[in-house]
Scaffold this motif. Structure first.
Motif: not given
Length: 164
Positions: A2, A4, A8
């Motif tokens: 991932s 993500q 972030n």
């Protein structure tokens, strides 16, 4: 995997830090691309030059092939004496074929073989000499390496000969 967490982390950076990371990533990508493309380009360029040289050699060989074929075998000379060694025979026939100045060395090679080094010899004379050695003296060419030596028709050669 991932992405993500990476997004972030990037989102938590200040705007100025985000620009530095973005430009740094772009620069790293460009450098990585150049690290791959530049060696490929130089190899391609060298290969193109080699192909062009080989094509020029082929054109030259095709142009002189009829003349070599028309010349036929070299005239017979007195047969080598039964005691004449391969070294003496090579030296004598090289002189008779006009290759004396090109003959730079010879050394034994295995059982009854002789490695002969020629530099700046004319290709036609080299081939005619080897054919004559085979026809008149029963000498076999075990291996040969021939490289261009500057101008067309001039070669360097390493030949391993095997006596009768």
């Amino acid at each position: 995997m991932s992405l993500q967490p990476l997004f972030n982390w990037y989102g938590r950076l200040a705007e100025r830090e985000q620009r530095v990371v973005t430009y740094g990533a772009i620069a790293a990508g460009v450098l990585a691309l150049l690290a791959v493309l530049l060696p490929l380009h130089s190899k391609l360029s060298a290969t193109q030059k080699r192909v062009a040289t080989k094509q020029a050699d082929l054109v030259w060989m095709q142009a002189v092939a009829p003349a070599v074929a028309a010349a036929g075998p070299m005239p017979a000379t007195a047969a080598a004496g039964p005691q004449e060694s391969l070294v003496v025979m090579v030296d004598r026939t090289a002189r008779e074929s006009g290759l004396a100045q090109s003959l730079t060395g010879s050394q034994p090679s295995g059982d009854g073989g002789l490695r002969v080094q020629l530099e700046k010899a004319t290709f036609n004379s080299l081939v005619a000499w080897l054919a004559r050695m085979a026809e008149q003296n029963g000498v076999q060419v075990e291996s040969a390496t021939v490289d261009a030596a500057g101008e067309p028709g001039i070669v360097n050669a390493a030949v391993v000969l095997r006596g009768r």
